[in-house]
Design a protein around this motif. Sequence first.
Motif, mmCIF file in Angstrom:
data_model
loop_
_atom_site.group_PDB
_atom_site.id
_atom_site.type_symbol
_atom_site.label_atom_id
_atom_site.label_comp_id
_atom_site.label_asym_id
_atom_site.label_seq_id
_atom_site.Cartn_x
_atom_site.Cartn_y
_atom_site.Cartn_z
ATOM 1 N N MET A 160 0.836 -1.179 0.000
ATOM 2 C CA MET A 160 0.000 0.000 0.000
ATOM 3 C C MET A 160 0.883 1.245 0.000
ATOM 4 O O MET A 160 1.940 1.251 0.615
ATOM 5 N N ARG A 161 0.414 2.256 -0.659
ATOM 6 C CA ARG A 161 1.095 3.553 -0.664
ATOM 7 C C ARG A 161 0.145 4.581 -0.071
ATOM 8 O O ARG A 161 -1.043 4.573 -0.368
ATOM 9 N N TYR A 162 0.689 5.462 0.754
ATOM 10 C CA TYR A 162 -0.119 6.489 1.397
ATOM 11 C C TYR A 162 0.501 7.860 1.199
ATOM 12 O O TYR A 162 1.710 7.979 0.968
ATOM 13 N N GLU A 163 -0.357 8.874 1.322
ATOM 14 C CA GLU A 163 0.077 10.262 1.326
ATOM 15 C C GLU A 163 -0.446 10.896 2.609
ATOM 16 O O GLU A 163 -1.617 10.719 2.952
ATOM 17 N N ILE A 164 0.437 11.586 3.303
ATOM 18 C CA ILE A 164 0.052 12.321 4.503
ATOM 19 C C ILE A 164 0.343 13.785 4.237
ATOM 20 O O ILE A 164 1.489 14.167 3.980
ATOM 21 N N PRO A 187 12.200 8.601 7.557
ATOM 22 C CA PRO A 187 13.156 8.153 6.532
ATOM 23 C C PRO A 187 12.548 7.216 5.498
ATOM 24 O O PRO A 187 13.076 7.117 4.388
ATOM 25 N N GLU A 188 11.447 6.569 5.821
ATOM 26 C CA GLU A 188 10.835 5.631 4.883
ATOM 27 C C GLU A 188 9.927 6.315 3.864
ATOM 28 O O GLU A 188 9.445 5.679 2.937
ATOM 29 N N GLN A 219 2.124 23.506 2.359
ATOM 30 C CA GLN A 219 1.931 22.167 2.905
ATOM 31 C C GLN A 219 3.096 21.267 2.495
ATOM 32 O O GLN A 219 3.738 21.493 1.483
ATOM 33 N N THR A 220 3.329 20.250 3.307
ATOM 34 C CA THR A 220 4.326 19.231 2.985
ATOM 35 C C THR A 220 3.605 17.916 2.799
ATOM 36 O O THR A 220 2.784 17.536 3.636
ATOM 37 N N LEU A 221 3.873 17.251 1.688
ATOM 38 C CA LEU A 221 3.291 15.946 1.428
ATOM 39 C C LEU A 221 4.341 14.885 1.690
ATOM 40 O O LEU A 221 5.423 14.911 1.108
ATOM 41 N N LEU A 222 4.021 13.973 2.593
ATOM 42 C CA LEU A 222 4.853 12.807 2.846
ATOM 43 C C LEU A 222 4.175 11.649 2.141
ATOM 44 O O LEU A 222 2.952 11.479 2.270
ATOM 45 N N PHE A 223 4.922 10.853 1.391
ATOM 46 C CA PHE A 223 4.282 9.762 0.658
ATOM 47 C C PHE A 223 5.254 8.605 0.496
ATOM 48 O O PHE A 223 6.470 8.787 0.478
ATOM 49 N N GLY A 224 4.667 7.417 0.403
ATOM 50 C CA GLY A 224 5.490 6.238 0.211
ATOM 51 C C GLY A 224 4.785 4.981 0.673
ATOM 52 O O GLY A 224 3.613 5.006 1.044
ATOM 53 N N TYR A 269 -0.377 3.470 11.711
ATOM 54 C CA TYR A 269 -0.645 4.088 13.003
ATOM 55 C C TYR A 269 0.641 4.634 13.629
ATOM 56 O O TYR A 269 0.620 5.666 14.301
ATOM 57 N N GLY A 270 1.753 3.968 13.390
ATOM 58 C CA GLY A 270 3.034 4.461 13.878
ATOM 59 C C GLY A 270 3.417 5.788 13.241
ATOM 60 O O GLY A 270 3.934 6.685 13.919
#
Length: 65
Positions: free
Chosen positions: A1-5, A20-21, A30-35, A44-45
């Motif tokens: 699964m890939r997610y964007e936060i 780091p992942e 805004q900052t998009l974290l994805f992976g 949840y972590g």
Amino acid sequence: MRYEIRIDGHLSKTLVEAFPELDHVVVSDQTLLFGPVVDEAHLYGLLARCQSLGLHVLEMRQLPE
């Protein structure tokens, strides 16, 4: 699964290094974290890490494969 936060604001280099992942990109204020997210516990972590760092999560969504 890939997610964007989606995080409110620009993250400093130190804050980005707390994930780091994930890759990141800055869009407007805004900052998009994805992976990849390996399972629900990992997801949840990541959210707990955002909370502990005082980050304001605007949106989280699963990305198409």
